[in-house]
Motif scaffolding. Structure first.
Motif, PDB file in Angstrom:
ATOM      1  N   VAL A 191       9.754  41.591  27.078  1.00 16.52           N
ATOM      2  CA  VAL A 191       9.068  41.269  25.826  1.00 16.52           C
ATOM      3  C   VAL A 191       9.552  39.911  25.341  1.00 16.52           C
ATOM      4  O   VAL A 191      10.767  39.669  25.264  1.00 16.52           O
ATOM      5  CB  VAL A 191       9.338  42.337  24.746  1.00 16.52           C
ATOM      6  CG1 VAL A 191       8.674  41.947  23.427  1.00 16.52           C
ATOM      7  CG2 VAL A 191       8.853  43.709  25.205  1.00 16.52           C
ATOM      8  N   GLU A 192       8.614  39.034  24.994  1.00 22.70           N
ATOM      9  CA  GLU A 192       8.957  37.731  24.423  1.00 22.70           C
ATOM     10  C   GLU A 192       8.102  37.481  23.191  1.00 22.70           C
ATOM     11  O   GLU A 192       6.872  37.551  23.256  1.00 22.70           O
ATOM     12  CB  GLU A 192       8.762  36.607  25.433  1.00 22.70           C
ATOM     13  CG  GLU A 192       9.153  35.247  24.885  1.00 22.70           C
ATOM     14  CD  GLU A 192       9.079  34.128  25.919  1.00 22.70           C
ATOM     15  OE1 GLU A 192       9.362  32.976  25.564  1.00 22.70           O
ATOM     16  OE2 GLU A 192       8.719  34.436  27.081  1.00 22.70           O
ATOM     17  N   GLU A 203       9.156  51.962  21.509  1.00 22.66           N
ATOM     18  CA  GLU A 203       9.402  52.383  22.889  1.00 22.66           C
ATOM     19  C   GLU A 203       9.720  53.872  22.850  1.00 22.66           C
ATOM     20  O   GLU A 203      10.700  54.296  22.245  1.00 22.66           O
ATOM     21  CB  GLU A 203      10.544  51.584  23.498  1.00 22.66           C
ATOM     22  CG  GLU A 203      10.610  51.716  25.008  1.00 22.66           C
ATOM     23  CD  GLU A 203      11.626  50.778  25.635  1.00 22.66           C
ATOM     24  OE1 GLU A 203      11.897  50.955  26.838  1.00 22.66           O
ATOM     25  OE2 GLU A 203      12.150  49.886  24.945  1.00 22.66           O
ATOM     26  N   ASP A 220      14.281  43.803  28.420  1.00 18.75           N
ATOM     27  CA  ASP A 220      14.728  42.505  27.917  1.00 18.75           C
ATOM     28  C   ASP A 220      13.810  42.073  26.785  1.00 18.75           C
ATOM     29  O   ASP A 220      12.584  41.960  26.980  1.00 18.75           O
ATOM     30  CB  ASP A 220      14.698  41.460  29.027  1.00 18.75           C
ATOM     31  CG  ASP A 220      15.708  41.745  30.123  1.00 18.75           C
ATOM     32  OD1 ASP A 220      16.910  41.683  29.836  1.00 18.75           O
ATOM     33  OD2 ASP A 220      15.292  42.047  31.259  1.00 18.75           O
ATOM     34  N   TYR A 221      14.393  41.817  25.623  1.00 14.60           N
ATOM     35  CA  TYR A 221      13.648  41.339  24.465  1.00 14.60           C
ATOM     36  C   TYR A 221      14.149  39.942  24.112  1.00 14.60           C
ATOM     37  O   TYR A 221      15.357  39.729  23.968  1.00 14.60           O
ATOM     38  CB  TYR A 221      13.857  42.267  23.269  1.00 14.60           C
ATOM     39  CG  TYR A 221      13.140  43.596  23.367  1.00 14.60           C
ATOM     40  CD1 TYR A 221      11.886  43.771  22.781  1.00 14.60           C
ATOM     41  CD2 TYR A 221      13.709  44.672  24.028  1.00 14.60           C
ATOM     42  CE1 TYR A 221      11.221  44.980  22.850  1.00 14.60           C
ATOM     43  CE2 TYR A 221      13.053  45.900  24.113  1.00 14.60           C
ATOM     44  CZ  TYR A 221      11.811  46.048  23.525  1.00 14.60           C
ATOM     45  OH  TYR A 221      11.163  47.250  23.614  1.00 14.60           O
ATOM     46  N   LEU A 229      11.187  40.471  14.917  1.00 16.63           N
ATOM     47  CA  LEU A 229      10.918  41.540  15.867  1.00 16.63           C
ATOM     48  C   LEU A 229      11.523  42.842  15.365  1.00 16.63           C
ATOM     49  O   LEU A 229      12.708  42.897  15.018  1.00 16.63           O
ATOM     50  CB  LEU A 229      11.511  41.193  17.242  1.00 16.63           C
ATOM     51  CG  LEU A 229      11.522  42.308  18.304  1.00 16.63           C
ATOM     52  CD1 LEU A 229      10.104  42.726  18.668  1.00 16.63           C
ATOM     53  CD2 LEU A 229      12.290  41.865  19.543  1.00 16.63           C
ATOM     54  N   VAL A 231      12.007  46.856  16.582  1.00 17.29           N
ATOM     55  CA  VAL A 231      11.937  47.757  17.734  1.00 17.29           C
ATOM     56  C   VAL A 231      12.375  49.149  17.297  1.00 17.29           C
ATOM     57  O   VAL A 231      13.438  49.305  16.676  1.00 17.29           O
ATOM     58  CB  VAL A 231      12.829  47.282  18.897  1.00 17.29           C
ATOM     59  CG1 VAL A 231      12.720  48.245  20.084  1.00 17.29           C
ATOM     60  CG2 VAL A 231      12.461  45.864  19.323  1.00 17.29           C
ATOM     61  N   VAL A 249      18.866  42.009  24.042  1.00 17.32           N
ATOM     62  CA  VAL A 249      18.103  41.262  23.042  1.00 17.32           C
ATOM     63  C   VAL A 249      18.711  39.873  22.905  1.00 17.32           C
ATOM     64  O   VAL A 249      19.928  39.736  22.724  1.00 17.32           O
ATOM     65  CB  VAL A 249      18.117  41.973  21.670  1.00 17.32           C
ATOM     66  CG1 VAL A 249      17.248  41.212  20.671  1.00 17.32           C
ATOM     67  CG2 VAL A 249      17.647  43.410  21.795  1.00 17.32           C
TER      68      VAL A 249
END
Length: 441
Positions: A191-192, A203, A220-221, A229, A231, A249
């Motif tokens: 994720v970017e 998730e 991977d964020y 962001l 999550v 992250v």
């Protein structure tokens, strides 16, 4: 004398031999290197400091085949299984590590790319090279990361363009079907979030059955400059599931990231979460709770690394354990040299609801910079008898009184979640996992 590989390692190597090459030279080379590293180290043993509270002897004796793609593609998975209040936007669903187009809604709108990993590799693999060619360097402590890097051929790629404000949460669903006993699946999530962009991700781990399976997920964020962001990780796997999840992250300048984690299911669960705060004035907040019963074992490993000036982090985690369950929490704050102006705190509080339950907590603090504010603490206790007596004196039954106090204790980890419908649903799930009787074991 060379020790013979365990049944788990032998089965994993046999499974890898049947996986066809991707045709992408750098990816196949990385997969081979990680497989060699896994074969050399095997699973971590009790002497490994990073795994000392989570023994893997039973898992090492299990010979797990890779989950069958065709079986996963045909598994009956009703949409109601992963429906969540307040989460009705785009989604990607993977069943036993296999992308299910029939259950997914990948159209996320202008400026957002949401696709299965296999499709991203087929169309434009080069941008994924840095993430997928990572080498892990902690030996056996990284065994599952090596295994995932060697065998994960599917996953999720999510990119948000600079300045885009994504209105609805994006839903990433991992379903363990439970119809393929003694199998394993492996997934990568990438994720970017672009500069100045905003994104919320849920998730979600759910179970379609109780047959024993292993799942590994490496996520991977990346949060670019001035991005935001959020999550939410909701783990409600089956009682037969072994789940190993590693999350990383990265926060660039003035990025703001918040992670909420709720651990409810699974037989053996390991959740590693590392945050690299590499940009000045970035902020990382994390809130988490686990509710365990029976013989569940959940191990949470949190590490926040401050590497830039004037950054901040706040971690608040709660744990409850009933029956003969065991919870593990390690929370580490590392302030690197030059990271002046850091403001960091970590709090971990836990409740034991049974004399046979166990919780191990280990807060850590390392500071190599000046002008830093940092605090950490951990507690393990039982419900307050005076509060319990007060509720009982008002006519509330013992079990209900215990659950009211326990839920109030856990809600501190959820109250900052802005999605009200989802927040209330998570509270209801916690109540459903609380004991329905009082034991004296």
């Amino acid at each position: 004398m060379t020790t013979a590989p365990s049944p788990f390692v032998r089965a994993a190597l046999d499974a890898a031999s049947g996986v066809p090459a991707s045709g992408i030279a750098w990816l196949d080379a990385a997969r081979g290197e990680n497989l060699d590293a896994f074969a050399a180290t095997g699973l971590p043993e009790g002497r490994n400091e990073a795994w000392k509270y989570t023994p893997l002897r039973a898992l090492s004796q299990r010979a797990l085949a890779l989950a069958d793609t065709a079986t996963a593609a045909g598994a009956d998975v009703p949409a109601s299984l992963f429906a969540l209040p307040g989460v009705d936007g785009p989604r990607v669903v993977l069943v036993d590590g296999v992308y299910r187009a029939d259950l997914s809604v990948p159209d996320a709108g202008h400026g957002v790319t949401l696709a299965p990993l296999s499709a991203a590799l087929a169309s434009e693999p080069e941008p994924l090279r840095f993430a997928l060619a990572n080498r892990y360097r902690r030996g056996a402590a990284d065994a599952f990361a090596h295994l995932n890097a060697a065998l994960a051929s599917e996953g999720v790629v999510l990119r948000v363009a600079d300045g885009v404000q994504v209105a609805k949460p994006l839903h990433i669903v991992h379903v363990t079907s439970g119809i393929q006993p003694d199998t394993a699946w492996h997934v990568r999530v990438l994720v970017e979030v672009g500069k100045g962009a905003t994104l919320d991700v849920v998730e979600h781990f759910v179970a379609g059955g109780d047959a024993p399976q292993l799942g590994t997920v490496v996520a991977d964020y990346v949060a670019r400059d001035a991005s935001t962001l959020g999550v939410v990780i909701l783990q409600d796997a089956s009682s037969g599931t072994t789940l190993i999840r590693r999350g990383h992250v990265r926060l660039d300048t003035e990025a703001n990231v918040t992670v909420h984690a709720v651990e409810l299911g699974g037989a053996l669960v390991r959740h590693e979460l590392t945050a690299d705060v590499v940009g000045d004035r970035a902020r990382f907040n994390t809130r988490g709770v686990f509710a365990l019963a029976g013989r569940q074992h959940v191990d949470t490993q949190l590490e926040v690394q401050h590497k830039a000036r004037d950054t901040a982090s706040e971690a608040l985690w709660r744990g409850i354990a009933d029956g003969r369950s065991r919870g593990v929490f390690r929370g580490a704050i590392v302030v690197a040299e030059g990271a002046d102006g850091t403001d960091a705190s970590l709090s971990n509080k836990n409740l034991l609801l049974s004399a046979s339950a166990e919780i191990d907590t280990k807060p850590e603090l390392e500071i190599y910079a000046d002008e830093v504010k940092a605090a950490h603490g951990a507690t393990i206790g039982q419900l307050d008898e005076r509060s319990l007596f007060y509720l009982r004196s008002r006519g509330i039954p013992l079990v209900e009184a215990r659950n009211l106090l326990t839920l109030a204790f856990c809600r501190a980890a959820l109250e900052s979640l802005p999605n009200e419908a989802l927040r209330e649903h998570l509270g209801d799930l916690l109540v459903a996992h609380l004991p329905t009787s009082v034991t004296t074991d």
